[in-house]
Design a protein around this motif. Structure first.
Motif, PDB file in Angstrom:
ATOM      1  N   GLN A 182       2.366 -85.368  36.049  1.00 25.38           N
ATOM      2  CA  GLN A 182       2.139 -83.935  36.001  1.00 25.38           C
ATOM      3  C   GLN A 182       2.434 -83.350  37.370  1.00 25.38           C
ATOM      4  O   GLN A 182       2.242 -84.022  38.392  1.00 25.38           O
ATOM      5  N   ASP A 183       2.893 -82.126  37.399  1.00 27.48           N
ATOM      6  CA  ASP A 183       3.089 -81.416  38.659  1.00 27.48           C
ATOM      7  C   ASP A 183       1.701 -80.998  39.141  1.00 27.48           C
ATOM      8  O   ASP A 183       1.162 -79.964  38.735  1.00 27.48           O
ATOM      9  N   LEU A 184       1.106 -81.800  39.999  1.00 30.48           N
ATOM     10  CA  LEU A 184      -0.300 -81.615  40.364  1.00 30.48           C
ATOM     11  C   LEU A 184      -0.554 -80.287  41.065  1.00 30.48           C
ATOM     12  O   LEU A 184      -1.557 -79.616  40.795  1.00 30.48           O
ATOM     13  N   ALA A 185       0.324 -79.897  41.959  1.00 32.77           N
ATOM     14  CA  ALA A 185       0.131 -78.633  42.672  1.00 32.77           C
ATOM     15  C   ALA A 185       0.176 -77.450  41.711  1.00 32.77           C
ATOM     16  O   ALA A 185      -0.631 -76.518  41.811  1.00 32.77           O
ATOM     17  N   ALA A 186       1.095 -77.503  40.750  1.00 36.74           N
ATOM     18  CA  ALA A 186       1.222 -76.402  39.790  1.00 36.74           C
ATOM     19  C   ALA A 186       0.010 -76.324  38.871  1.00 36.74           C
ATOM     20  O   ALA A 186      -0.506 -75.236  38.590  1.00 36.74           O
ATOM     21  N   VAL A 187      -0.455 -77.475  38.392  1.00 39.03           N
ATOM     22  CA  VAL A 187      -1.626 -77.485  37.508  1.00 39.03           C
ATOM     23  C   VAL A 187      -2.867 -77.051  38.277  1.00 39.03           C
ATOM     24  O   VAL A 187      -3.698 -76.290  37.764  1.00 39.03           O
ATOM     25  N   ALA A 188      -2.997 -77.495  39.532  1.00 43.00           N
ATOM     26  CA  ALA A 188      -4.148 -77.106  40.350  1.00 43.00           C
ATOM     27  C   ALA A 188      -4.180 -75.598  40.579  1.00 43.00           C
ATOM     28  O   ALA A 188      -5.240 -74.964  40.491  1.00 43.00           O
TER      29      ALA A 188
END
Length: 388
Positions: free
Chosen positions: A160-166
């Motif tokens: 998952q794109d962690l920065a985007a989900v965060a």
């Protein structure tokens, strides 16, 4: 804070235990106080004081400080398993009537706590394809309180794109929890990307010797205290002092183990990708991985996990391949010093369909690359593949 300091010195107040280089195992279950007022103070802060090993033990505390620092977190709790760490993070984040969004293929016991356990108490979960951040946004409701991530996952390695989900979650006041077992803190830093809580099956790479079952949960001091007051103290799934001591020892070699494993895995991956008897290789660094760009942006290095889909539609042929391996031990788990093979077909009856309605096909075998020489492992795989 440099890596060498974290692994070799942080938390190790040697002047308190006779200058011993290796910290002692404080095996005591309870700790005495000189008077009532001191005991009263201890009860006010059982996470910060030593009252009862079910809350805070000196040996476990050394390990907590190291793992927190590795993850760039303010604090950490250690558990008796990775499943316990993930479960505590989830349970502390939701209440009856709340909603959770989770990646489609989490670890089986993460799915179990969300769907089977919390589902009985009015918590609903939507499982989504996490490779597209838009799927998380589409699944959110006014009742969503938590997003559960696993990047990469431990079988087919979707990320998952962690920065985007965060960023998506924080804008809506939703907590995020990410399983970082595959990458380790050396190769991925979810907290630096905005994730709230980071969990590990510390049984795997953090310990690295297949002799401890453990879990870790990292986050801000406030969140960790919230977990401590709730599921940690209530459920009692603690890590024993001796296991914490073994983990401290295992952590000392984490960087060199991961470096050796990554180098060997690169060689094994190249061999398998070009083999006519391998239909597909699942790996964050596989040449045909559609998320290769995200891998290069989000993962600093490689681990030793990969899954091969064998070029056969017969379970008997898969069994011949696995039974022919001599340098890969056939077992569950991963992340130790030894190379392992986990055949998906072993979980199913012999007459099960090759491609279950959901999940991974039965001709898939997960490999965990250990510390053996690359040419030895390649030769072993080649010999076993000829048995197809």
């Amino acid at each position: 804070m440099d890596l060498g300091y974290i692994l070799n010195q942080l938390g190790e107040e040697r002047e308190r235990y006779f200058g011993a280089v290796a910290p002692p195992i404080v095996q005591s279950s309870i700790f005495a106080f000189p008077n009532v007022e001191a005991m009263r103070e201890g009860f006010r802060d059982e996470l910060g004081e030593h009252v009862y090993t079910r809350g805070n033990n000196p040996t476990v505390e050394i390990l907590r400080r190291k793992v927190a620092a590795l993850e760039g977190a303010e604090d950490c709790l250690m558990f008796g398993s990775g499943a316990a760490a993930m479960s505590a993070g989830v349970i502390a984040s939701v209440a009856g009537g709340d909603h959770v969004v989770c990646v489609a293929r989490p670890y089986s016991w993460t799915r179990a706590v969300l769907k089977d356990l919390l589902g009985r108490f009015g918590v609903s979960t939507t499982f989504v394809d996490g490779t597209d951040t838009g799927n998380f946004e589409a699944a959110l409701t006014t009742r969503t309180r938590l997003i559960v991530l696993e990047s990469p996952n431990s079988m087919t390695f979707e990320q998952q794109d962690l920065a985007a989900v965060a960023a998506l979650a924080r804008a809506r006041g939703i907590r995020t929890l990410c399983d970082n077992s595959h990458a380790t803190p050396l190769n991925q830093s979810p907290i630096a990307l905005g994730i709230d809580l980071v969990a590990h099956s510390a049984t795997k790479y953090l310990n690295g010797h297949s002799d401890v079952v453990a879990g870790a949960l990292c986050g801000s001091s406030a969140l960790i205290r919230d977990v401590f007051r709730g599921p940690y103290m209530t459920l009692g799934a603690i890590l024993a002092p001796h296991d914490a001591w073994l983990m401290i020892r295992g952590l000392r070699t984490l960087p060199i183990r991961m470096q050796r494993i990554a180098t060997t895995t690169t060689t094994v991956l190249a061999f398998l990708e070009g083999h006519p008897r391998v239909r597909r290789v699942y790996s964050p660094r596989a040449s045909d991985n559609p998320q290769l760009g995200l891998t290069e942006r989000q993962l600093a290095g490689a681990s030793g996990l990969l899954t091969i889909e064998l070029a056969t539609d017969e379970v008997a042929a898969v069994e011949r391949f696995c039974d022919g391996l001599t340098r890969f031990l056939m077992t569950v788990s991963w992340g130790g010093y030894e190379s392992l093979a986990f055949p998906v077909c072993a979980v199913f009856p012999r007459d099960a369909p090759l491609r279950p309605p959901q999940g991974v096909p039965l001709n898939a075998v997960r490999l965990s690359i250990g510390l053996e020489d690359a040419d030895v492992l390649v030769a072993d795989l080649e010999a076993a593949l000829q048995r197809l």
